[in-house]
Structures are given as C-alpha cells and as structure tokens.
Motif scaffolding. Structure first.
Motif, PDB file in Angstrom:
ATOM      1  N   THR A  99      -7.316  18.362  25.363  1.00  0.00           N
ATOM      2  CA  THR A  99      -7.702  19.082  24.152  1.00  0.00           C
ATOM      3  C   THR A  99      -8.116  18.089  23.076  1.00  0.00           C
ATOM      4  O   THR A  99      -7.424  17.097  22.840  1.00  0.00           O
ATOM      5  N   GLU A 120      -8.920  17.976  19.096  1.00  0.00           N
ATOM      6  CA  GLU A 120      -8.833  18.718  17.843  1.00  0.00           C
ATOM      7  C   GLU A 120      -9.871  18.183  16.874  1.00  0.00           C
ATOM      8  O   GLU A 120      -9.865  17.000  16.517  1.00  0.00           O
ATOM      9  N   THR A 122     -10.950  21.256  26.242  1.00  0.00           N
ATOM     10  CA  THR A 122     -10.907  22.278  25.205  1.00  0.00           C
ATOM     11  C   THR A 122     -11.151  21.611  23.857  1.00  0.00           C
ATOM     12  O   THR A 122     -10.438  20.668  23.490  1.00  0.00           O
ATOM     13  N   LYS A 141     -10.774  22.159  20.185  1.00  0.00           N
ATOM     14  CA  LYS A 141     -10.118  23.005  19.199  1.00  0.00           C
ATOM     15  C   LYS A 141     -10.861  22.853  17.880  1.00  0.00           C
ATOM     16  O   LYS A 141     -10.645  21.929  17.108  1.00  0.00           O
ATOM     17  N   VAL A 155     -11.726  23.386  14.276  1.00  0.00           N
ATOM     18  CA  VAL A 155     -10.933  23.752  13.098  1.00  0.00           C
ATOM     19  C   VAL A 155     -11.774  23.555  11.833  1.00  0.00           C
ATOM     20  O   VAL A 155     -11.704  22.508  11.182  1.00  0.00           O
TER      21      VAL A 155
END
Length: 429
Positions: free
Chosen positions: A41, A43, A72, A74, A76
């Motif tokens: 992941t 971010e 993935t 993420k 934001v």
C-alpha cells in the motif's frame, strides 16, 4: 490548488516539526507489479480536493491499480489548511506519508537535512531529463533531486485592457520608469492602478522580490541566502524603487485591510474592473472570476519590467509550483506510481484539464487558455527562475521578507530598515 498557494506557504512553519523525526516504514513490495504478488500500500497525500484534478487523479489511481494488482494507492486528498495540520501531527509521531505534496525550497531542504526525504536522483534519472530546468529547480539540492514537479507557474502583471485604453496606454510598460508613468496616467484618468491584498502581506513581497531580481540579479539573491546579508546597495535599491511606487498611492482604498480572495479583496477588485492591474501568479484569472465577475477578453498579462541599469535579465522569472516528495522509507511502488503520473501522456492530459501548467518539455501547446499559454511559453523560455522568497529561504526569513516589505508599503519601514531586518533574521537562523 494554486489559488491557495499562500496557504501552502504557511505549511513551512508547521512542517518544521519534521526535523529530527523518523520516516514511516512502508510495506516492502515490487514497483513493477509483475515480479511479485506481495501486497503493498502506498499512502499518497495530495491537495487535489477540487475539480478537475480530484477526479482526474482518482481515475489515474484506478488505472495504475488495474495494471498493478498487488499495489493499493491510498489516495488521500486533503484541503490545504487541513493538510498542514495533519502533516504536522503525523510528523510529530515520527512518520511521513509515502508520497506527499511539497513546494520545495527551504522547507524541503530542512526535511532533507532531517533524513525524511528519499533521494530520487538515481531512480528517476532516466525521466528527470524530460522536465524543464525551471520546473525542477525548487526540488534540487547539491545536484540531487528530492521531489518531482507536477505544476509550475510564475508571477506577472494581470491587467485590464479596457482601463489601459481609457488611460491612453497603448501597450504594457517594458521598464520600471514606464510602469510608474503608466500608474500616473491611470490615476489621472480616474482609474485605480493596482489592487493589493495588504492584509495578507505575501502579495506585497512579490514587488520587492522582483525588483531585487531586476536590480541585483538572481546570483545576488542566491548569494544573499548563503551570506545571510541583504544589506548590500542593490537590495536597498529594490526597496527604494518600491517606495517610488508606494509614494504614488497606486492601490485601492482600504488596501491595507484587504484580503486576497475575499469578496472585497484584491482578486475581486481586479475581477470587477475596479483596478487596472494586479501582480499575481498564474492562478489569478480563476480567483478573479471566483471572487468577482472576471474580465474575460479584457484580461491581459505582461512580465515584470526591466529596471534601468539593473543587473538582472527580464528573462528571469519569479514563481513556484507544486511537486511530490517520497518518504525515505516508502515502498518502491511509491516511486513507480510517481513515475506513472509524471509520464508525458498522463501529465499532458492533466495540463489539458486547465488545472496545471507544463513541467515537461514540449507540453506548452497543451495549454488552451490564451493568457495561460503566454505564461507557459514565458516559463519554457525563461533564462532563470527564482522560487518565492518565502519558500526559497528558511521559514523565519521568508516571513520576515513578507513582514518587512508589508511595513515598507504601509510606510512603517524604510528600504534600509527592510534590508537590515531581513539580514538580522537570516543571521539568527
């Protein structure tokens, strides 16, 4: 986005808490998405909370994840003010996002010195060459690259063509002397020459910074940052030239209490046709329309004029942009995703939305707005680039530039006092 650039600058103070903190560890994995099925992941903190970029980046995340099923992203998106606060809070706990917005300059340098930012020089070597030198400059230190630009812009004069015509001005001024003469012509015609958000201070620093560039030259500004000395005659002269303008009382009534994007602020004054000029970044037309009516075809753009006898080139521009830094402990997929959104076809599509200006070579024709096209072409041919002083210098020094120049404009400081105050702050850092 750009209209809140000054809010972004305030990140400088909040981000200082990053110093001494450790990075956030990311899950290891492959950036290619083909060699391993290990899940990872990334971010990604960004400030694309408004359209069209909000939806554009969300779609690119989907496309990347489809091609990299083990990764993935993420996504934001965080509004500017909330971004500052959240980054500060997370940093105090010893973490950083894997991928996050940055504006380069002194703040990024402090993060680098604290060991929080990944050196991208080797991993991005093959694609850094696609970027314009001006776009990269704010993110490079000691011949190393620590962030990748996604947007760039410059400050210049946005002007009302109809009001210029009313005052008998047939073309934008090429020199500071001619500029001051045009200010007088506008006043004589009953036109407010310049809109200024005196309350917010940062718009006023544009004048002193550009005059310092034109009088002293870019090399002198860079040397001053090394020597911590802004008292040399050329910097005092920059303040003297600004005082020449201030003495003409060119700004709108109540400018010292005016905000930038408020209904009665700088952008609205310009957008509603109540002033002939504003010195502002490439986002100005959008904010003028949002805050006021907008000028449409009456709006024009010209670069900051030359100063007679000055050492600086009119080809040197002043501005900034935005980019993305990678946390020092981020997984390899963070760099791979950054490479993906930086590739020519993806970034060109982002430029075509009208929300970004080109940072890659050859993208200029993707800008459709005629005024922004002028900005893009000017940037592409710039002989030199100076980052906003309140970003280029350490935060305390940048704030002193803003404060002291605002005091000069308000009549509370002399050009010599401005130079001395900035120097004293620089030496205390």
């Amino acid at each position: 986005m750009s209209l809140n650039r000054r809010n972004m600058v305030l990140l400088a103070a909040a981000a200082l808490v990053l110093a001494g903190c450790g990075g956030q560890g990311g899950t290891s994995g492959t950036a290619s998405g083909t060699a391993s099925a290990a899940k990872v992941t990334v971010e990604w903190w960004n400030i694309s909370t408004t359209e069209p970029l909000k939806s554009f980046w969300a779609q690119k995340v989907k496309e990347y994840q489809a091609a990299h099923p083990n990764v993935t992203i993420k996504n934001v998106p965080i509004e500017n003010e909330a971004f500052k606060a959240k980054l500060s809070t997370v940093a105090q706990s010893g973490k950083t996002p894997d991928l996050y917005s940055t504006w380069g300059g002194g703040v990024l340098k402090q993060q680098i010195d604290a060991g929080l930012v990944k050196d991208l020089s080797s991993e991005a070597a093959t694609w850094i060459a696609d970027f314009t030198p001006a776009a990269l400059q704010a993110y490079q230190f000691d011949r190393k690259t620590y962030a990748i630009p996604t947007d760039i812009g410059m400050v210049g004069f946005w002007y009302n063509k109809s009001l210029f015509t009313k005052a008998g001005i047939s073309e934008p001024p090429a020199t500071w002397t001619a500029f001051l003469e045009d200010v007088t012509k506008l006043k004589n015609a009953g036109v407010t020459p310049i809109a200024l958000a005196g309350k917010e201070k940062w718009p006023g620093h544009y004048y002193w910074a550009y005059l310092a560039m034109r009088v002293a030259g870019l090399d002198a500004l860079k040397q001053a940052a090394i020597d911590d000395d802004f008292t040399k005659p050329d910097f005092v002269a920059a303040g003297t030239h600004l005082k020449e303008l201030v003495d003409l009382q060119p700004f709108q009534k109540g400018f010292l209490g005016a905000g930038y994007s408020t209904p009665d602020g700088q952008a609205a004054t310009m957008g509603n046709g109540k002033a002939a000029m504003e010195l502002m970044g490439q986002w100005a037309p959008v904010v003028e329309k949002d805050s006021g009516k907008g000028l449409g075809k009456d709006l024009g753009f010209f670069g900051f004029p030359a100063v007679d006898g000055g050492k600086g080139s009119t080809g040197d521009v002043f501005g900034g942009g935005g980019g993305y830094a990678v946390g020092v402990n981020a997984p390899p997929a963070a760099v791979d995703f950054l490479k993906y959104i930086s590739q020519k076809d993806v970034h060109r599509a982002a430029v075509e939305t009208g929300a970004l200006l080109p940072v890659l070579k050859g993208e200029e024709e993707a800008v459709k707005d005629p005024n922004l096209a002028v900005v893009a072409q000017t940037l592409a041919g710039a002989t030199g680039f100076q980052l906003y002083l309140d970003q280029a210098y350490p935060p305390a020094v940048g704030q002193e530039v803003n404060d002291s120049v605002a005091a000069l404009i308000a009549g509370a400081k002399t050009p010599d006092q401005v130079a001395k105050a900035i120097t004293e702050t620089a030496k205390s850092e």
